[in-house]
Design a protein around this motif. Structure first.
Motif, PDB file in Angstrom:
ATOM      1  N   ALA A 391      11.098  17.667  16.784  1.00  0.00           N
ATOM      2  CA  ALA A 391      10.319  17.298  15.593  1.00  0.00           C
ATOM      3  C   ALA A 391      11.216  17.194  14.372  1.00  0.00           C
ATOM      4  O   ALA A 391      11.058  16.291  13.531  1.00  0.00           O
ATOM      5  CB  ALA A 391       9.205  18.308  15.359  1.00  0.00           C
ATOM      6  N   ASP A 392      12.170  18.117  14.260  1.00  0.00           N
ATOM      7  CA  ASP A 392      13.114  18.049  13.141  1.00  0.00           C
ATOM      8  C   ASP A 392      14.007  16.816  13.245  1.00  0.00           C
ATOM      9  O   ASP A 392      14.306  16.174  12.231  1.00  0.00           O
ATOM     10  CB  ASP A 392      13.985  19.316  13.115  1.00  0.00           C
ATOM     11  N   GLN A 393      14.423  16.465  14.458  1.00  0.00           N
ATOM     12  CA  GLN A 393      15.244  15.266  14.638  1.00  0.00           C
ATOM     13  C   GLN A 393      14.457  14.007  14.289  1.00  0.00           C
ATOM     14  O   GLN A 393      15.004  13.048  13.739  1.00  0.00           O
ATOM     15  CB  GLN A 393      15.762  15.200  16.068  1.00  0.00           C
ATOM     16  N   ALA A 394      13.169  14.004  14.595  1.00  0.00           N
ATOM     17  CA  ALA A 394      12.340  12.842  14.288  1.00  0.00           C
ATOM     18  C   ALA A 394      12.266  12.581  12.789  1.00  0.00           C
ATOM     19  O   ALA A 394      12.131  11.433  12.355  1.00  0.00           O
ATOM     20  CB  ALA A 394      10.936  13.032  14.859  1.00  0.00           C
ATOM     21  N   LEU A 395      12.366  13.630  11.983  1.00  0.00           N
ATOM     22  CA  LEU A 395      12.239  13.502  10.533  1.00  0.00           C
ATOM     23  C   LEU A 395      13.570  13.630   9.801  1.00  0.00           C
ATOM     24  O   LEU A 395      13.609  13.683   8.577  1.00  0.00           O
ATOM     25  CB  LEU A 395      11.254  14.559  10.012  1.00  0.00           C
ATOM     26  N   ALA A 396      14.669  13.628  10.548  1.00  0.00           N
ATOM     27  CA  ALA A 396      15.972  13.893   9.955  1.00  0.00           C
ATOM     28  C   ALA A 396      16.428  12.816   8.978  1.00  0.00           C
ATOM     29  O   ALA A 396      17.223  13.089   8.067  1.00  0.00           O
ATOM     30  CB  ALA A 396      17.020  14.061  11.058  1.00  0.00           C
ATOM     31  N   LEU A 397      15.947  11.569   9.144  1.00  0.00           N
ATOM     32  CA  LEU A 397      16.373  10.492   8.253  1.00  0.00           C
ATOM     33  C   LEU A 397      15.581  10.465   6.949  1.00  0.00           C
ATOM     34  O   LEU A 397      15.920   9.719   6.034  1.00  0.00           O
ATOM     35  CB  LEU A 397      16.213   9.139   8.946  1.00  0.00           C
ATOM     36  N   GLY A 398      14.504  11.241   6.879  1.00  0.00           N
ATOM     37  CA  GLY A 398      13.629  11.190   5.712  1.00  0.00           C
ATOM     38  C   GLY A 398      12.503  10.199   5.856  1.00  0.00           C
ATOM     39  O   GLY A 398      11.829   9.854   4.873  1.00  0.00           O
ATOM     40  N   THR A 399      12.259   9.728   7.074  1.00  0.00           N
ATOM     41  CA  THR A 399      11.201   8.749   7.334  1.00  0.00           C
ATOM     42  C   THR A 399       9.841   9.285   6.874  1.00  0.00           C
ATOM     43  O   THR A 399       9.488  10.434   7.144  1.00  0.00           O
ATOM     44  CB  THR A 399      11.135   8.436   8.843  1.00  0.00           C
ATOM     45  N   ARG A 400       9.092   8.445   6.174  1.00  0.00           N
ATOM     46  CA  ARG A 400       7.741   8.813   5.746  1.00  0.00           C
ATOM     47  C   ARG A 400       6.761   8.420   6.850  1.00  0.00           C
ATOM     48  O   ARG A 400       6.400   7.256   6.991  1.00  0.00           O
ATOM     49  CB  ARG A 400       7.382   8.112   4.438  1.00  0.00           C
ATOM     50  N   SER A 401       6.366   9.392   7.646  1.00  0.00           N
ATOM     51  CA  SER A 401       5.456   9.137   8.757  1.00  0.00           C
ATOM     52  C   SER A 401       4.433  10.258   8.833  1.00  0.00           C
ATOM     53  O   SER A 401       4.771  11.404   9.136  1.00  0.00           O
ATOM     54  CB  SER A 401       6.233   9.049  10.077  1.00  0.00           C
ATOM     55  N   ALA A 402       3.173   9.917   8.581  1.00  0.00           N
ATOM     56  CA  ALA A 402       2.115  10.932   8.664  1.00  0.00           C
ATOM     57  C   ALA A 402       1.995  11.515  10.074  1.00  0.00           C
ATOM     58  O   ALA A 402       1.874  12.738  10.216  1.00  0.00           O
ATOM     59  CB  ALA A 402       0.786  10.326   8.194  1.00  0.00           C
ATOM     60  N   PRO A 403       2.033  10.685  11.148  1.00  0.00           N
ATOM     61  CA  PRO A 403       1.957  11.287  12.484  1.00  0.00           C
ATOM     62  C   PRO A 403       3.104  12.244  12.785  1.00  0.00           C
ATOM     63  O   PRO A 403       2.894  13.298  13.393  1.00  0.00           O
ATOM     64  CB  PRO A 403       1.993  10.068  13.420  1.00  0.00           C
ATOM     65  N   PHE A 404       4.331  11.906  12.368  1.00  0.00           N
ATOM     66  CA  PHE A 404       5.461  12.795  12.622  1.00  0.00           C
ATOM     67  C   PHE A 404       5.235  14.147  11.939  1.00  0.00           C
ATOM     68  O   PHE A 404       5.485  15.205  12.530  1.00  0.00           O
ATOM     69  CB  PHE A 404       6.766  12.199  12.084  1.00  0.00           C
ATOM     70  N   HIS A 405       4.781  14.120  10.684  1.00  0.00           N
ATOM     71  CA  HIS A 405       4.543  15.377   9.962  1.00  0.00           C
ATOM     72  C   HIS A 405       3.376  16.158  10.576  1.00  0.00           C
ATOM     73  O   HIS A 405       3.426  17.393  10.666  1.00  0.00           O
ATOM     74  CB  HIS A 405       4.275  15.097   8.483  1.00  0.00           C
ATOM     75  N   TYR A 406       2.346  15.457  11.018  1.00  0.00           N
ATOM     76  CA  TYR A 406       1.227  16.141  11.673  1.00  0.00           C
ATOM     77  C   TYR A 406       1.698  16.830  12.949  1.00  0.00           C
ATOM     78  O   TYR A 406       1.343  17.985  13.214  1.00  0.00           O
ATOM     79  CB  TYR A 406       0.114  15.145  11.982  1.00  0.00           C
ATOM     80  N   HIS A 407       2.486  16.115  13.743  1.00  0.00           N
ATOM     81  CA  HIS A 407       2.975  16.716  14.984  1.00  0.00           C
ATOM     82  C   HIS A 407       3.792  17.975  14.692  1.00  0.00           C
ATOM     83  O   HIS A 407       3.631  19.003  15.364  1.00  0.00           O
ATOM     84  CB  HIS A 407       3.825  15.703  15.756  1.00  0.00           C
ATOM     85  N   ARG A 408       4.676  17.906  13.692  1.00  0.00           N
ATOM     86  CA  ARG A 408       5.479  19.090  13.373  1.00  0.00           C
ATOM     87  C   ARG A 408       4.599  20.209  12.818  1.00  0.00           C
ATOM     88  O   ARG A 408       4.858  21.398  13.076  1.00  0.00           O
ATOM     89  CB  ARG A 408       6.597  18.747  12.397  1.00  0.00           C
ATOM     90  N   ALA A 409       3.558  19.849  12.065  1.00  0.00           N
ATOM     91  CA  ALA A 409       2.638  20.873  11.550  1.00  0.00           C
ATOM     92  C   ALA A 409       1.981  21.646  12.692  1.00  0.00           C
ATOM     93  O   ALA A 409       1.879  22.884  12.653  1.00  0.00           O
ATOM     94  CB  ALA A 409       1.567  20.216  10.674  1.00  0.00           C
ATOM     95  N   LYS A 410       1.555  20.936  13.717  1.00  0.00           N
ATOM     96  CA  LYS A 410       0.915  21.604  14.862  1.00  0.00           C
ATOM     97  C   LYS A 410       1.898  22.531  15.575  1.00  0.00           C
ATOM     98  O   LYS A 410       1.518  23.608  16.064  1.00  0.00           O
ATOM     99  CB  LYS A 410       0.373  20.551  15.826  1.00  0.00           C
ATOM    100  N   ILE A 411       3.147  22.106  15.626  1.00  0.00           N
ATOM    101  CA  ILE A 411       4.168  22.947  16.256  1.00  0.00           C
ATOM    102  C   ILE A 411       4.403  24.209  15.420  1.00  0.00           C
ATOM    103  O   ILE A 411       4.441  25.330  15.961  1.00  0.00           O
ATOM    104  CB  ILE A 411       5.472  22.140  16.442  1.00  0.00           C
ATOM    105  N   HIS A 412       4.541  24.042  14.101  1.00  0.00           N
ATOM    106  CA  HIS A 412       4.705  25.202  13.220  1.00  0.00           C
ATOM    107  C   HIS A 412       3.506  26.154  13.347  1.00  0.00           C
ATOM    108  O   HIS A 412       3.678  27.383  13.362  1.00  0.00           O
ATOM    109  CB  HIS A 412       4.840  24.746  11.762  1.00  0.00           C
ATOM    110  N   TYR A 413       2.323  25.599  13.428  1.00  0.00           N
ATOM    111  CA  TYR A 413       1.117  26.430  13.536  1.00  0.00           C
ATOM    112  C   TYR A 413       1.140  27.250  14.823  1.00  0.00           C
ATOM    113  O   TYR A 413       0.825  28.444  14.821  1.00  0.00           O
ATOM    114  CB  TYR A 413      -0.118  25.541  13.487  1.00  0.00           C
ATOM    115  N   ALA A 414       1.551  26.594  15.917  1.00  0.00           N
ATOM    116  CA  ALA A 414       1.627  27.313  17.197  1.00  0.00           C
ATOM    117  C   ALA A 414       2.665  28.419  17.152  1.00  0.00           C
ATOM    118  O   ALA A 414       2.533  29.443  17.843  1.00  0.00           O
ATOM    119  CB  ALA A 414       1.951  26.330  18.319  1.00  0.00           C
ATOM    120  N   LEU A 415       3.696  28.247  16.313  1.00  0.00           N
ATOM    121  CA  LEU A 415       4.749  29.256  16.179  1.00  0.00           C
ATOM    122  C   LEU A 415       4.418  30.302  15.115  1.00  0.00           C
ATOM    123  O   LEU A 415       5.206  31.219  14.872  1.00  0.00           O
ATOM    124  CB  LEU A 415       6.085  28.576  15.844  1.00  0.00           C
TER     125      LEU A 415
END
Length: 454
Positions: A391-415
């Motif tokens: 998830a961090d690699q997916a956002l490493a370039l600074g890409t503005r993507s709501a799905p990418f941020h949502y996916h990482r949010a769910k991962i953070h929540y699970a952790l």
């Protein structure tokens, strides 16, 4: 990652049917060439190489003045069978055609024509080398695309189209700085619709939506064919939609469709826009029309999830069934899974299988959207610490993507990291509060739940 000064704006400025699959063959081809980068889209294919023999000019495959372009090129080659540039041009015409029809037999015809060109002229044949690179990229064999594009740019360093194929291969292989340099070189050589669209994409990847939109608008202004104009309109519509501006998205899609009513990419963009505007009937109609033209997996998945969000379980399963049929044929062909297949398997199939597919995919193509799909598959399989790395690699370039941020949010929540969860959810909602028919609702619910615990 800070933006490179390559593809910087000042330098560029100076260089002034029915819903079923039509045949098993088409389904197999889709399995072999499935491709989407989600919110990021795919850059356009490079223009056809110009013919060197001026006795009978060869037009681009998408030039309306070249009636039945493939047929016209074939007729010309019957008169001039030893014309290696003509064979290369025909091969690229087939590649262009296959990208809109999703018919793998057309790719095979393109390869046959390109190899005929190489047989006639084995050395110093940059037109066929560029064509072979574009063909490999269309089939998503990006290491092979890189090899052919490197050969073509060595043969003729001034061939702009070859630098475009090189840029596409570098991007999909995760070599972003190299891709930015290749795009800049292409733009320096020929600042046309194709190079400006690729320049736009480099800034979209890095999260600079304003600059990306400006360059795509310039690409639209430079476009000389309906194909190029349709691509630019569709991408402008998606950029507007994915930054929370569905009104502008609808205007762009409608403008494009007035000129090209059978453009499936524009129909899909309008379908997603109608869904975001709360017009599900119009969205379903546009999805169905797009699927009848070209049954791409992202269209099937989009329609299925829209039906699911509306409680239409049977209709959703119809679309998911078609996707499963495609994937069985993909598996039989030995082709690697692409992003939509992985996300579909994670959400509507077996997450463990999605993890297996994503590991193979990310080894072959370390692109940010593949990392995002891997992150989601691993999360759905309960492997959240591994998922967070992707998830961090997916956002490493600074890409503005709501799905990418949502996916990482769910991962953070699970952790158990609520602060990081809230930050990613807030970013997803700020980028596009209607980013997905199912997941946007879940994101809002999660935000309310987290805020209620503070």
């Amino acid at each position: 990652m800070p933006p490179s000064d390559t593809t910087a704006e000042p330098r560029i400025a100076r260089t002034g049917r029915r819903r079923h699959l039509r045949s098993a063959l088409i389904t197999l081809g889709l399995g072999a060439v499935l491709f989407t980068v989600g919110a990021l889209g795919l850059t356009p294919s490079p223009p056809l190489p110009a013919a060197e023999d001026t006795s009978t000019p060869v037009r681009r495959a998408d030039d309306p003045a070249a009636k039945g372009s493939v047929e016209a090129l074939s007729a010309r080659l019957r008169r001039l069978p030893q014309d290696h540039v003509g064979w290369a041009t025909l091969g690229m015409a087939y590649v262009q055609q296959a990208r809109t029809t999703a018919d793998p037999a057309t790719y095979a015809r393109g390869e046959s024509a390109l190899r005929k060109s190489l047989k006639l002229q084995p050395a110093d044949n940059f037109q066929a080398e560029t064509g072979m690179g574009a063909l490999a990229a269309a089939r998503h064999d990006f290491p092979r695309a890189l090899a052919w594009a490197t050969k073509a740019t060595t043969t003729n360093p001034s061939n702009a189209a070859a630098h475009g194929v090189l840029a596409d291969a570098y991007t999909q292989l995760g070599r972003y700085e190299d891709s930015y340099k290749a795009v800049q070189r292409m733009t320096d050589l020929r600042p046309d619709a194709a190079s400006l669209a690729r320049a736009s994409y480099t800034w979209e990847l890095r999260g600079d939506t304003r600059r990306a939109q400006e360059l795509m608008t310039r690409s639209l202004g430079a476009a000389s064919t309906e194909t190029d104009r349709g691509f630019a309109r569709a991408h402008l519509a998606l950029m507007a939609l994915e930054t929370g501006d569905p009104v502008t998205a609808l205007r762009e899609a409608n403008t494009g469709l007035r000129a090209a009513p059978h453009d499936s990419a524009l129909l899909e963009a309008r379908a997603r826009t109608h869904a975001a505007l709360g017009k599900p009937r119009q969205a379903v109609d546009d999805y169905n029309t797009a699927i009848a033209i070209t049954p791409l997996p992202q269209y099937l998945l989009g329609l299925g999830e829209l039906h699911q969000s509306l409680g239409r379980t049977e209709q959703a399963e119809t679309q998911y069934g078609l996707l499963r049929a495609q994937d069985r044929l993909r598996t039989a062909s030995g082709a690697a899974a692409d992003v939509d297949v992985i996300l579909f398997e994670a959400d509507h199939g077996d997450p463990g299988t999605a993890v297996t597919l994503c590991r193979r995919a990310v080894r072959a193509r370390s692109f940010i959207a593949v990392h995002d799909a891997c992150a989601w598959a691993l999360h759905r399989a309960g492997r959240d610490r591994q998922a967070l790395v992707h998830a961090d690699q997916a956002l490493a370039l600074g890409t503005r993507s709501a799905p990418f941020h949502y996916h990482r949010a769910k991962i953070h929540y699970a952790l158990g990291d609520l602060n990081a969860t809230r930050k990613d959810l807030g970013q997803a909602m700020a980028i596009d509060p209607r980013f997905h028919p199912l997941q946007a609702t879940e994101a809002r619910t999660m935000l309310r739940r987290i805020d209620g615990t503070r």
